[in-house]
Design a protein around this motif. Structure first.
Motif, PDB file in Angstrom:
ATOM      1  N   ASP A   1      17.487 -69.600  30.068  1.00  0.00           N
ATOM      2  CA  ASP A   1      16.839 -70.331  31.173  1.00  0.00           C
ATOM      3  C   ASP A   1      16.625 -71.769  30.748  1.00  0.00           C
ATOM      4  OD1 ASP A   1      16.526 -68.021  32.793  1.00  0.00           O
ATOM      5  OD2 ASP A   1      14.817 -67.410  31.545  1.00  0.00           O
ATOM      6  N   GLU A   2      17.081 -72.681  31.569  1.00  0.00           N
ATOM      7  CA  GLU A   2      16.894 -74.094  31.257  1.00  0.00           C
ATOM      8  C   GLU A   2      16.665 -74.839  32.558  1.00  0.00           C
ATOM      9  OE1 GLU A   2      19.458 -74.794  27.883  1.00  0.00           O
ATOM     10  OE2 GLU A   2      19.153 -76.937  28.192  1.00  0.00           O
ATOM     11  N   GLY A   3      15.431 -75.294  32.781  1.00  0.00           N
ATOM     12  CA  GLY A   3      15.110 -75.913  34.063  1.00  0.00           C
ATOM     13  C   GLY A   3      15.296 -74.887  35.169  1.00  0.00           C
ATOM     14  N   ASP A   4      15.947 -75.299  36.253  1.00  0.00           N
ATOM     15  CA  ASP A   4      16.110 -74.422  37.409  1.00  0.00           C
ATOM     16  C   ASP A   4      17.334 -73.519  37.310  1.00  0.00           C
ATOM     17  OD1 ASP A   4      13.934 -75.643  38.536  1.00  0.00           O
ATOM     18  OD2 ASP A   4      15.144 -77.155  39.602  1.00  0.00           O
ATOM     19  N   VAL A   5      18.071 -73.657  36.222  1.00  0.00           N
ATOM     20  CA  VAL A   5      19.336 -72.926  36.126  1.00  0.00           C
ATOM     21  C   VAL A   5      19.300 -71.988  34.921  1.00  0.00           C
ATOM     22  CG1 VAL A   5      21.854 -73.178  35.907  1.00  0.00           C
ATOM     23  CG2 VAL A   5      20.537 -74.913  37.134  1.00  0.00           C
ATOM     24  N   THR A   6      19.952 -70.849  35.061  1.00  0.00           N
ATOM     25  CA  THR A   6      20.124 -69.949  33.918  1.00  0.00           C
ATOM     26  C   THR A   6      21.593 -69.951  33.532  1.00  0.00           C
ATOM     27  OG1 THR A   6      18.289 -68.591  34.621  1.00  0.00           O
ATOM     28  CG2 THR A   6      19.846 -67.581  33.082  1.00  0.00           C
ATOM     29  N   TYR A   7      21.821 -70.154  32.241  1.00  0.00           N
ATOM     30  CA  TYR A   7      23.197 -70.246  31.744  1.00  0.00           C
ATOM     31  C   TYR A   7      23.552 -68.979  30.986  1.00  0.00           C
ATOM     32  CZ  TYR A   7      22.739 -75.146  32.961  1.00  0.00           C
ATOM     33  OH  TYR A   7      22.550 -76.315  33.635  1.00  0.00           O
ATOM     34  N   LEU A   8      24.845 -68.701  31.005  1.00  0.00           N
ATOM     35  CA  LEU A   8      25.375 -67.562  30.280  1.00  0.00           C
ATOM     36  C   LEU A   8      25.732 -68.020  28.872  1.00  0.00           C
ATOM     37  CD1 LEU A   8      26.377 -64.633  30.681  1.00  0.00           C
ATOM     38  CD2 LEU A   8      28.542 -65.606  31.493  1.00  0.00           C
ATOM     39  N   GLU A   9      25.553 -67.124  27.926  1.00  0.00           N
ATOM     40  CA  GLU A   9      25.913 -67.453  26.545  1.00  0.00           C
ATOM     41  C   GLU A   9      26.309 -66.130  25.897  1.00  0.00           C
ATOM     42  OE1 GLU A   9      23.391 -70.276  24.126  1.00  0.00           O
ATOM     43  OE2 GLU A   9      22.771 -68.372  23.243  1.00  0.00           O
ATOM     44  N   PHE A  10      27.239 -66.184  24.981  1.00  0.00           N
ATOM     45  CA  PHE A  10      27.633 -64.943  24.311  1.00  0.00           C
ATOM     46  C   PHE A  10      27.245 -65.013  22.844  1.00  0.00           C
ATOM     47  CE2 PHE A  10      29.929 -64.577  28.186  1.00  0.00           C
ATOM     48  CZ  PHE A  10      30.034 -63.216  28.422  1.00  0.00           C
ATOM     49  N   ALA A  11      26.742 -63.907  22.334  1.00  0.00           N
ATOM     50  CA  ALA A  11      26.269 -63.865  20.958  1.00  0.00           C
ATOM     51  C   ALA A  11      26.851 -62.628  20.275  1.00  0.00           C
ATOM     52  CB  ALA A  11      24.743 -63.803  20.950  1.00  0.00           C
ATOM     53  N   PRO A  12      26.910 -62.655  18.932  1.00  0.00           N
ATOM     54  CA  PRO A  12      27.470 -61.500  18.214  1.00  0.00           C
ATOM     55  C   PRO A  12      26.694 -60.228  18.561  1.00  0.00           C
ATOM     56  CG  PRO A  12      26.967 -63.306  16.692  1.00  0.00           C
ATOM     57  CD  PRO A  12      26.421 -63.705  18.020  1.00  0.00           C
ATOM     58  N   ILE A  13      27.413 -59.117  18.619  1.00  0.00           N
ATOM     59  CA  ILE A  13      26.747 -57.829  18.883  1.00  0.00           C
ATOM     60  C   ILE A  13      26.063 -57.357  17.601  1.00  0.00           C
ATOM     61  CG2 ILE A  13      27.165 -55.383  19.365  1.00  0.00           C
ATOM     62  CD1 ILE A  13      29.272 -56.227  21.371  1.00  0.00           C
TER      63      ILE A  13
ATOM     64  N   LEU B   1      22.781 -64.695  37.243  1.00  0.00           N
ATOM     65  CA  LEU B   1      22.348 -65.128  35.904  1.00  0.00           C
ATOM     66  C   LEU B   1      20.837 -65.370  35.896  1.00  0.00           C
ATOM     67  CD1 LEU B   1      25.159 -67.618  34.790  1.00  0.00           C
ATOM     68  CD2 LEU B   1      25.100 -65.127  34.595  1.00  0.00           C
ATOM     69  N   ARG B   2      20.333 -65.921  36.985  1.00  0.00           N
ATOM     70  CA  ARG B   2      18.892 -66.201  37.089  1.00  0.00           C
ATOM     71  C   ARG B   2      18.095 -64.905  36.911  1.00  0.00           C
ATOM     72  NH1 ARG B   2      16.355 -70.414  35.588  1.00  0.00           N
ATOM     73  NH2 ARG B   2      14.398 -70.798  36.627  1.00  0.00           N
ATOM     74  N   GLU B   3      18.686 -63.818  37.407  1.00  0.00           N
ATOM     75  CA  GLU B   3      18.038 -62.493  37.279  1.00  0.00           C
ATOM     76  C   GLU B   3      18.418 -61.801  35.975  1.00  0.00           C
ATOM     77  OE1 GLU B   3      19.324 -60.651  40.906  1.00  0.00           O
ATOM     78  OE2 GLU B   3      18.227 -62.134  42.113  1.00  0.00           O
ATOM     79  N   HIS B   4      19.038 -62.555  35.073  1.00  0.00           N
ATOM     80  CA  HIS B   4      19.444 -62.049  33.756  1.00  0.00           C
ATOM     81  C   HIS B   4      20.367 -60.845  33.860  1.00  0.00           C
ATOM     82  CE1 HIS B   4      16.381 -64.396  31.133  1.00  0.00           C
ATOM     83  NE2 HIS B   4      16.856 -65.113  32.124  1.00  0.00           N
ATOM     84  N   GLN B   5      21.290 -60.961  34.791  1.00  0.00           N
ATOM     85  CA  GLN B   5      22.329 -59.938  34.914  1.00  0.00           C
ATOM     86  C   GLN B   5      23.638 -60.679  35.203  1.00  0.00           C
ATOM     87  OE1 GLN B   5      22.449 -57.199  38.340  1.00  0.00           O
ATOM     88  NE2 GLN B   5      22.189 -55.556  36.847  1.00  0.00           N
ATOM     89  N   LEU B   6      24.741 -60.158  34.640  1.00  0.00           N
ATOM     90  CA  LEU B   6      26.039 -60.763  34.936  1.00  0.00           C
ATOM     91  C   LEU B   6      26.722 -59.934  36.012  1.00  0.00           C
ATOM     92  CD1 LEU B   6      28.311 -62.797  34.436  1.00  0.00           C
ATOM     93  CD2 LEU B   6      29.041 -61.402  32.475  1.00  0.00           C
ATOM     94  N   ARG B   7      26.903 -60.541  37.185  1.00  0.00           N
ATOM     95  CA  ARG B   7      27.599 -59.849  38.279  1.00  0.00           C
ATOM     96  C   ARG B   7      28.842 -60.639  38.652  1.00  0.00           C
ATOM     97  NH1 ARG B   7      22.056 -58.970  40.218  1.00  0.00           N
ATOM     98  NH2 ARG B   7      22.177 -60.756  41.617  1.00  0.00           N
TER      99      ARG B   7
END
Lengths: 132, 394
Positions: free
Chosen positions: A120-132, A22-28
């Protein structure tokens, strides 16, 4: 009053590959090297065949909402009172696994198609889903 | 080895509570627990020396440990067990005590539960372990489906995701808290006695999380309970009319069968939605009855929609139909299946379900006063996640 800080997950050797992705902005996700089953949540073994072997592979980040709610009053950690109203839901990924996760829109309903994005929030990157 | 027969071998012979339940009692957990213990001994006509087994619902927060209780109450136990205070272990405590008695490990077991809260006596006990649940931050999330990193960090918020799966209106949801609030008006111990609730008041209250309004959430309070069990043989010579433990069933736990306040098939947790076909629950086989024989149902109502999950899992109605099934007075005293005649966690007090066990014993003894279910023979304790105890009058 001290600024409320978003409560972070406990990141440790067993689950860090997920949070690093997530930090690298990829979902693995982990995929079983023996039977191919995608694993979520993170696990030392495949829940289908008990194999230890897995590879981390990128997934599409596309999915659909299973259930969605808006939280108007947060009664848990004080941080979340600073964010109301906010949306949370269950998203089933195109690849099969489903996750309970933040939603980037208060109007999402069951069945809505969504796409992953990264916050990105502080040291952690969170996943979030948004409308396509 | 053939399975041991435990049906109708053990009876509830004593019940007792703290003198009152209230949001704040300002009494230490040990004081509340001894109050309930002494009340149950008096009810049963037993002495402290008769009780050789101790089963504790420990926590909420900094509850009473088995050794603390033995030291401070001067007891001597030959069998002890200590489970977590959450309602997920309420039936388990009854099961463990029943099995211990049937196996000869104990003759007479006191099941004790004490609840305090962070605004009450819990404020003095933070060093003993309060600090909120850590479950929402597990890799698998919380047991109720919480996801801590995303602000879904309370059981109520997570359960509102369950309720949202139904095409139910606010009026459907309201039927549950309104029924239990009515029952509480007839219960002198209920926190909500004297505070009736109308549908309009319910609807005028704003949604807090998903479809849940204030009245869909349980109470927070302090209080203690004690349930005394012994063998059926011994129970026949004791002071009270015995109430039999007739059927037992453990909670289920599987990847597709464990989100606490849900039932399988709804697409919660990690398992995609599937058509849920309820099977006959084993508790009825052990008890030799079916759901149609239950005179009063008691269920873990931390949130109003939990009743839908119980009704569908245990076969009181078909999957997806519970929100209609609970409407129209069916679950009220005088209805087809009165539910939580004590007022439940929503309107009596949050005692992790042990308040319901007290009420079951009162009902089956015929001592429930104004809220007595006529000729109650069979009462069932059940949870959304599938554990259950059937109690009978004979």
């Amino acid at each position: 009053m001290a600024e409320a800080v978003r409560p972070a997950p406990a990141i440790h050797p067993e689950n860090e590959a997920f949070w690093h992705s997530l930090r690298e902005h990829q979902l693995r996700l982990q995929f079983c090297s023996d039977c191919g089953t995608p694993r979520f949540p993170v696990s030392p073994v495949c829940f289908k065949c008990l194999s230890d072997a897995a590879e981390w592979k990128p997934v599409s980040g596309r999915g659909r909402v299973v259930s969605a709610i808006t939280i108007h009053r947060a009664t848990g950690n004080a941080f979340w009172s600073t964010r109301t109203p906010f949306a949370v839901g269950i998203v089933q990924l195109q690849e099969g696994p489903q996750m309970t996760v933040g939603l980037g829109d208060n109007d999402l309903k069951a069945g809505s198609p969504v796409q992953a994005r990264f916050v990105d929030e502080g040291d952690v990157t969170y996943l979030e889903f948004a409308p396509i | 080895m053939a399975a041991m027969n435990v049906s109708r071998q053990v009876c509830a012979v004593g019940i007792g509570t703290s003198a009152e339940f209230a949001p704040v009692l300002d009494k230490a957990p040990i004081r509340l627990q001894i109050e309930a213990f002494k009340a149950a001994l008096a009810d049963a006509g037993l002495t402290r020396e008769d009780v050789d087994g101790y089963a504790s619902a420990n926590g909420s927060p900094g509850g009473v440990d088995f050794d603390e209780f033995a030291i401070q109450a001067g007891c001597g136990f030959q069998w002890v067990v200590q489970n977590w205070s959450h309602g997920r272990w309420t039936a388990t405590l009854v099961q463990q005590a029943t099995l211990a008695i049937c196996a000869g490990l104990a003759n007479c077991v006191a099941i004790l539960q004490t609840t305090t809260n962070g605004k009450g006596y819990g404020r003095f006990l933070r060093r003993l372990g309060e600090g909120g649940s850590k479950e929402p931050f597990r890799d698998v999330g919380g047991g109720h489906g919480e996801a801590g990193p995303y602000g879904l960090d309370t059981p109520g918020a997570a359960t509102s995701l369950v309720a949202q799966r139904y095409g139910a209106t606010s009026e459907h949801l309201a039927a549950v808290p309104l029924a239990f609030r009515k029952h509480a008006q007839l219960n002198p111990m209920a926190l909500m006695r004297g505070r009736s609730l109308t549908l309009q008041e319910y609807l005028d209250s704003p949604p807090l999380s998903g479809p849940f309004r204030l009245f869909d959430y349980c109470l927070r309070n302090e209080g203690a309970t004690c349930l005394i069990l012994t063998s059926a043989e011994r129970a026949r010579d004791l002071k009270q009319k015995p109430v039999y433990v007739t059927g037992l069933q453990s909670m289920n736990s599987a990847r597709d069968d464990f989100v606490l306040f849900s039932r399988p098939g709804l697409g919660l947790g990690f398992t995609p939605e599937f058509d849920y076909a309820p099977k006959r629950q084993r508790v009825y086989d052990m008890a030799g009855i079916g759901p149609e024989d239950v005179d009063a149902l008691y269920m873990y109502d931390s949130f109003s929609s939990n009743l839908w999950m119980v009704a569908e899992r245990f076969g009181f109605c078909k999957p997806g139909e519970a929100f209609e099934w609970t409407s129209g007075g069916r679950i009220e005293l005088g209805g087809e299946l009165p539910v939580n005649t004590n007022g439940g966690l929503l309107s009596e007090a949050h005692l992790s379900g042990h308040g319901h066990l007290m009420e079951i014993v009162r009902q089956l003894r015929g001592e429930a006063g104004q809220r007595q279910v006529p000729n109650a023979e069979v009462a069932q304790w059940a949870t959304p996640w599938g554990d259950s105890v059937v109690f009978t009058r004979s």
